[in-house]
Design a protein around this motif. Structure first.
Motif, PDB file in Angstrom:
ATOM      1  N   PHE A 538      64.061 -59.517  68.143  1.00 45.73           N
ATOM      2  CA  PHE A 538      65.217 -59.420  67.242  1.00 45.73           C
ATOM      3  C   PHE A 538      64.907 -58.407  66.146  1.00 45.73           C
ATOM      4  CE2 PHE A 538      67.664 -61.032  63.518  1.00 45.73           C
ATOM      5  CZ  PHE A 538      68.941 -60.916  64.053  1.00 45.73           C
ATOM      6  N   ILE A 539      65.896 -57.508  65.850  1.00 44.80           N
ATOM      7  CA  ILE A 539      65.739 -56.480  64.813  1.00 44.80           C
ATOM      8  C   ILE A 539      66.845 -56.648  63.768  1.00 44.80           C
ATOM      9  CG2 ILE A 539      65.785 -54.006  64.318  1.00 44.80           C
ATOM     10  CD1 ILE A 539      64.626 -53.429  66.975  1.00 44.80           C
ATOM     11  N   TRP A 540      66.417 -56.517  62.488  1.00 50.91           N
ATOM     12  CA  TRP A 540      67.368 -56.699  61.378  1.00 50.91           C
ATOM     13  C   TRP A 540      66.923 -55.862  60.195  1.00 50.91           C
ATOM     14  CZ3 TRP A 540      66.227 -58.843  56.525  1.00 50.91           C
ATOM     15  CH2 TRP A 540      67.323 -59.173  55.706  1.00 50.91           C
ATOM     16  N   CYS A 541      67.849 -55.529  59.337  1.00 53.46           N
ATOM     17  CA  CYS A 541      67.576 -54.861  58.058  1.00 53.46           C
ATOM     18  C   CYS A 541      68.599 -55.388  57.059  1.00 53.46           C
ATOM     19  CB  CYS A 541      67.698 -53.349  58.220  1.00 53.46           C
ATOM     20  SG  CYS A 541      67.848 -52.452  56.653  1.00 53.46           S
ATOM     21  N   LYS A 542      68.199 -55.584  55.806  1.00 55.75           N
ATOM     22  CA  LYS A 542      69.124 -56.186  54.821  1.00 55.75           C
ATOM     23  C   LYS A 542      70.308 -55.276  54.505  1.00 55.75           C
ATOM     24  CE  LYS A 542      66.314 -54.836  50.798  1.00 55.75           C
ATOM     25  NZ  LYS A 542      65.561 -55.381  49.627  1.00 55.75           N
ATOM     26  N   TYR A 543      70.203 -54.005  54.920  1.00 55.88           N
ATOM     27  CA  TYR A 543      71.304 -53.075  54.676  1.00 55.88           C
ATOM     28  C   TYR A 543      72.109 -52.782  55.946  1.00 55.88           C
ATOM     29  CZ  TYR A 543      68.504 -52.238  50.496  1.00 55.88           C
ATOM     30  OH  TYR A 543      67.786 -52.394  49.345  1.00 55.88           O
ATOM     31  N   CYS A 544      71.772 -53.436  57.029  1.00 55.08           N
ATOM     32  CA  CYS A 544      72.401 -53.061  58.308  1.00 55.08           C
ATOM     33  C   CYS A 544      73.796 -53.673  58.457  1.00 55.08           C
ATOM     34  CB  CYS A 544      71.523 -53.495  59.472  1.00 55.08           C
ATOM     35  SG  CYS A 544      71.465 -55.279  59.726  1.00 55.08           S
ATOM     36  N   LYS A 545      74.603 -53.017  59.281  1.00 59.26           N
ATOM     37  CA  LYS A 545      75.918 -53.543  59.619  1.00 59.26           C
ATOM     38  C   LYS A 545      75.802 -54.600  60.714  1.00 59.26           C
ATOM     39  CE  LYS A 545      77.582 -48.818  59.009  1.00 59.26           C
ATOM     40  NZ  LYS A 545      78.100 -47.657  59.753  1.00 59.26           N
ATOM     41  N   ASN A 546      74.907 -54.292  61.674  1.00 58.70           N
ATOM     42  CA  ASN A 546      74.743 -55.192  62.825  1.00 58.70           C
ATOM     43  C   ASN A 546      73.249 -55.347  63.145  1.00 58.70           C
ATOM     44  OD1 ASN A 546      77.632 -55.429  63.692  1.00 58.70           O
ATOM     45  ND2 ASN A 546      77.390 -53.209  63.848  1.00 58.70           N
ATOM     46  N   SER A 547      72.854 -56.571  63.458  1.00 59.33           N
ATOM     47  CA  SER A 547      71.482 -56.821  63.947  1.00 59.33           C
ATOM     48  C   SER A 547      71.558 -57.010  65.461  1.00 59.33           C
ATOM     49  CB  SER A 547      70.880 -58.054  63.279  1.00 59.33           C
ATOM     50  OG  SER A 547      71.733 -59.176  63.448  1.00 59.33           O
ATOM     51  N   TYR A 548      70.401 -56.833  66.114  1.00 58.47           N
ATOM     52  CA  TYR A 548      70.403 -56.864  67.578  1.00 58.47           C
ATOM     53  C   TYR A 548      69.204 -57.652  68.128  1.00 58.47           C
ATOM     54  CZ  TYR A 548      74.026 -53.329  67.365  1.00 58.47           C
ATOM     55  OH  TYR A 548      75.194 -52.665  67.107  1.00 58.47           O
ATOM     56  N   GLY A 549      69.454 -58.304  69.255  1.00 60.19           N
ATOM     57  CA  GLY A 549      68.382 -59.008  69.963  1.00 60.19           C
ATOM     58  C   GLY A 549      68.402 -58.680  71.435  1.00 60.19           C
ATOM     59  N   GLY A 550      67.285 -58.830  72.083  1.00 57.12           N
ATOM     60  CA  GLY A 550      67.207 -58.561  73.516  1.00 57.12           C
ATOM     61  C   GLY A 550      65.769 -58.611  74.006  1.00 57.12           C
ATOM     62  N   PHE A 551      65.570 -58.269  75.280  1.00 58.05           N
ATOM     63  CA  PHE A 551      64.227 -58.348  75.868  1.00 58.05           C
ATOM     64  C   PHE A 551      63.451 -57.039  75.756  1.00 58.05           C
ATOM     65  CE2 PHE A 551      66.718 -61.593  78.109  1.00 58.05           C
ATOM     66  CZ  PHE A 551      65.921 -62.706  77.872  1.00 58.05           C
ATOM     67  N   ASN A 552      64.178 -55.917  75.739  1.00 54.69           N
ATOM     68  CA  ASN A 552      63.523 -54.616  75.701  1.00 54.69           C
ATOM     69  C   ASN A 552      63.596 -54.084  74.274  1.00 54.69           C
ATOM     70  OD1 ASN A 552      62.929 -51.815  75.846  1.00 54.69           O
ATOM     71  ND2 ASN A 552      63.542 -51.771  78.006  1.00 54.69           N
ATOM     72  N   LEU A 553      62.465 -54.065  73.584  1.00 60.65           N
ATOM     73  CA  LEU A 553      62.439 -53.692  72.175  1.00 60.65           C
ATOM     74  C   LEU A 553      62.892 -52.248  71.964  1.00 60.65           C
ATOM     75  CD1 LEU A 553      61.797 -54.582  69.321  1.00 60.65           C
ATOM     76  CD2 LEU A 553      59.392 -53.989  69.717  1.00 60.65           C
ATOM     77  N   ASP A 554      62.531 -51.368  72.887  1.00 63.43           N
ATOM     78  CA  ASP A 554      62.921 -49.978  72.740  1.00 63.43           C
ATOM     79  C   ASP A 554      64.438 -49.819  72.809  1.00 63.43           C
ATOM     80  OD1 ASP A 554      61.921 -47.197  72.492  1.00 63.43           O
ATOM     81  OD2 ASP A 554      62.925 -46.931  74.421  1.00 63.43           O
ATOM     82  N   ASP A 555      65.060 -50.549  73.744  1.00 64.00           N
ATOM     83  CA  ASP A 555      66.523 -50.476  73.878  1.00 64.00           C
ATOM     84  C   ASP A 555      67.232 -51.000  72.631  1.00 64.00           C
ATOM     85  OD1 ASP A 555      66.323 -49.365  76.350  1.00 64.00           O
ATOM     86  OD2 ASP A 555      66.863 -51.180  77.475  1.00 64.00           O
ATOM     87  N   ILE A 556      66.787 -52.152  72.140  1.00 63.85           N
ATOM     88  CA  ILE A 556      67.502 -52.729  70.980  1.00 63.85           C
ATOM     89  C   ILE A 556      67.222 -51.915  69.711  1.00 63.85           C
ATOM     90  CG2 ILE A 556      67.644 -55.043  71.955  1.00 63.85           C
ATOM     91  CD1 ILE A 556      65.382 -55.918  70.150  1.00 63.85           C
ATOM     92  N   PHE A 557      66.049 -51.298  69.605  1.00 62.09           N
ATOM     93  CA  PHE A 557      65.777 -50.442  68.451  1.00 62.09           C
ATOM     94  C   PHE A 557      66.690 -49.216  68.467  1.00 62.09           C
ATOM     95  CE2 PHE A 557      63.646 -46.634  66.781  1.00 62.09           C
ATOM     96  CZ  PHE A 557      63.561 -46.989  65.440  1.00 62.09           C
ATOM     97  N   ASN A 558      66.805 -48.573  69.613  1.00 65.00           N
ATOM     98  CA  ASN A 558      67.646 -47.373  69.705  1.00 65.00           C
ATOM     99  C   ASN A 558      69.112 -47.705  69.428  1.00 65.00           C
ATOM    100  OD1 ASN A 558      65.611 -45.492  70.277  1.00 65.00           O
ATOM    101  ND2 ASN A 558      65.621 -46.049  72.461  1.00 65.00           N
TER     102      ASN A 558
END
Length: 605
Positions: A538-558
């Motif tokens: 799971f990836i998040w930032c306090k300034y982000c519009k949307n956070s993302y989760g998934g199995f492939n870290l590279d995909d969700i980061f991009n």
């Protein structure tokens, strides 16, 4: 006309009924096929007057002919086929004889008698046609029998797991050495390392490539004769048993040599090639068993037993194959001595020692007690080697025997003896002008001197202090040690490789100081092999519009970066040389705002 029964048949029927009655508290299953075992018995314990708990402990019974005992004991002369049958079983085999006058049974566990009595009385007992077992215990108390069966099962498990049956009950004598001298002139070529003479001398001079080419030239000739078989043996010795492709080549060449030897009826070369083939097969069986043991240990540490049943089933299959290979080895060793081929028996001992050493190396890291058990259980074989060191004069036989004994002693932590044996091997090589042997084994001697304990591992950082690259590398090694081939391209291996890449998110954290990444959960496969990043991230930032989760870290980061970072005024990249450790990763996950978002994600995922 009426049928008649002999007195013996009547007493046998009486004995069978009496035995089933005595064991009525346990589960007794008659075995109809008469292959040397009459009953299979499973021990059960009373829970109360109505219920029993059936235990995992079972044993076989062989009910021998009824007797009139003398001096409160019974005897039975068993042929070697019977002994081999009993010793090959993975549960105790109880031999019983019924005394028709006293109306009781005398009993003994065959495996215990072989290892505790026969091996100590006569290290060469398997070279006889028959061997007597003495039965002195009376079957009157099931608790005594249960205790004996339980202890025997522990001994049998240890015996099979440590490969103690290899070479068991077979030993060389002074008479055999006289036979060796008698045949020395006749078989002089055999004293040239089992290869063609010219190739042998080139190898001794250190001209390995030239030696190998000479062997290949002979091997490639169309004629299937003794020279071709010897060339095959020489090529096998030039291959590395630990490299998978070369190991396969050893098995292939050995099988080819066995066929030729059978065809032209050279039995001693056929038997020797069986040993070489089985040594190669045993190496990878032992390696696979070690990988499974590591997998089970990882599961135990992770408190995840999902795959332990399958691992244990695989261990049983491997162990059975393991024992079948050992039986073939023992048959070959016995055949060499029984048929006067003493040279090949002695030449086989280094192969046996090397196989045992590999097993110790693979299994000892899981259980240091194995080293003590090895030393106790292998005393007969080591004593046989010492006998040869004192009595053997042939340099070509002594060199590899000293070297293999040195390696074995090194890995059972007898370093002084290991160094002594290796020094003697090198002294003999100098006398024999064997440059190739000296060059190869001088390095081993140096290792023995500089690292007295082969199991001493270099100190590593605590996991929390490792940087992510270090943690990623040590996890990769752990997975490879469990037998996972990361060069494969199947779905499961690709998932494992992706998870390994995800273990090091350093480049993602360099993108921005505000980024938070969490490994939300780990799949059962990931837990079972010790790969915590195999699961949801799971990836998040306090300034982000949307956070993302998934199995492939590279995909969700991009995806995260594309949706949130393009025009972000709070973007704060880290320096290019920035690194972090595992403890930092765990700490950044504890950010309170991040935990709230993460908890909500978990509810909806």
């Amino acid at each position: 006309m009426s049928k008649k029964r002999t007195i013996q048949q009547i007493s046998e029927t009486e004995a069978k009924g009496k035995l089933i009655s005595l064991l009525s508290e346990w589960i007794v299953n008659p075995l109809e096929n008469d292959f040397g075992i009459d009953f299979e018995v499973r021990i059960a314990d009373n829970i109360d007057s109505k219920m029993q708990e059936v235990s995992e402990i079972s044993f076989y019974i062989q009910n021998k002919s009824s007797i009139n005992s003398q001096n409160e004991q019974a005897v039975e002369d068993l042929d070697m086929d019977d002994w081999e049958l009993y010793l090959g079983q993975r549960i105790p085999v109880l031999l019983v004889k019924y005394d028709v006058n006293e109306k009781l049974f005398y009993w003994g566990v065959t495996q215990d008698y072989a290892w505790d009595v026969l091996d100590k009385m006569d290290s060469n007992w398997k070279r006889q046609k028959f061997k007597r077992i003495l039965l002195t215990k009376k079957l009157t108390d099931l608790n005594i029998l249960k205790k004996a069966i339980t202890e025997s099962q522990k001994k049998i498990t240890r015996h099979h797991s440590l490969n103690l049956g290899i070479g068991e009950g077979i030993s060389i004598t002074q008479e055999d050495l006289l036979e060796l001298k008698k045949h020395k002139e006749k078989n002089l070529l055999e004293y040239k390392a089992l290869t063609l003479q010219e190739s042998y001398y080139e190898l001794k001079k250190g001209n390995r490539d030239r030696s190998t080419q000479l062997l290949k030239d002979v091997y490639n000739t169309p004629k299937e004769d003794e020279s071709k078989i010897r060339a095959i043996i020489g090529i096998i010795f030039d291959l590395n048993i630990v490299i998978l492709e070369e190991n396969k080549q050893i098995v292939f060449l050995a099988e080819e040599g066995i066929k030729i030897a059978k065809k032209i009826n050279i039995l001693y070369l056929e038997k020797y090639l069986v040993l070489l083939r089985n040594q190669a097969k045993l190496y990878f069986i032992i390696k696979k068993m070690s990988e499974i043991k590591l997998g089970l240990q990882v599961q135990s540490l992770q408190k995840e037993q999902s795959f332990s049943f399958f691992y244990n089933q695989e261990l049983v299959k491997l162990s059975e194959f393991h024992q079948s290979l050992i039986r073939e080895i023992n048959e070959a060793l016995k055949w060499f001595l029984d048929n006067g081929h003493v040279y090949y028996y002695i030449a086989s001992l280094p192969l046996i020692l090397d196989t045992i050493t590999v097993q110790v190396m693979q299994f000892a890291p899981f259980d240091k007690k194995i080293i003590t058990k090895e030393e106790e259980g292998r005393a007969s074989l080591i004593s046989q080697c010492e006998f040869l060191f004192d009595n053997l004069k042939e340099l070509d036989l002594l060199k590899p025997l000293y070297r293999s004994a040195a390696n074995y002693c090194y890995f059972i932590c007898k370093n002084d003896k290991a160094i002594d044996y290796m020094n003697k091997a090198l002294e003999i090589a100098k006398k024999d002008n064997d440059k190739n042997f000296i060059d190869g084994n001088a390095l081993l001697l140096k290792k023995m001197r500089t690292k007295s304990n082969p199991y001493d591992a270099p100190e590593t950082k605590p996991i929390g202090e490792m940087n992510l690259l270090e943690y990623q590398e040590i996890t990769k090694k752990l997975i490879e040690f469990q037998g996972v081939n990361l060069s494969n391209n199947d779905d499961l291996t690709n998932a494992i490789k992706m998870a390994l890449r995800d273990m090091n998110p350093t480049e993602y954290f360099k993108h921005c100081e505000n980024l938070r990444i969490c490994y939300v959960n780990t799949s059962q496969v990931g837990v079972s092999i010790g790969l915590p990043s195999m699961g949801t991230k799971f990836i998040w930032c306090k300034y982000c519009k949307n956070s993302y989760g998934g199995f492939n870290l590279d995909d969700i980061f991009n995806t995260f970066k594309k949706q949130n970072c393009k025009e972000c005024k709070c973007h704060r990249p880290r320096k290019e040389d920035w690194v972090c450790n595992v403890k930092w990763i765990e700490k950044q996950e504890q950010n309170l705002d991040f935990r709230k978002v993460l908890d909500n994600f978990k509810k909806n995922w």
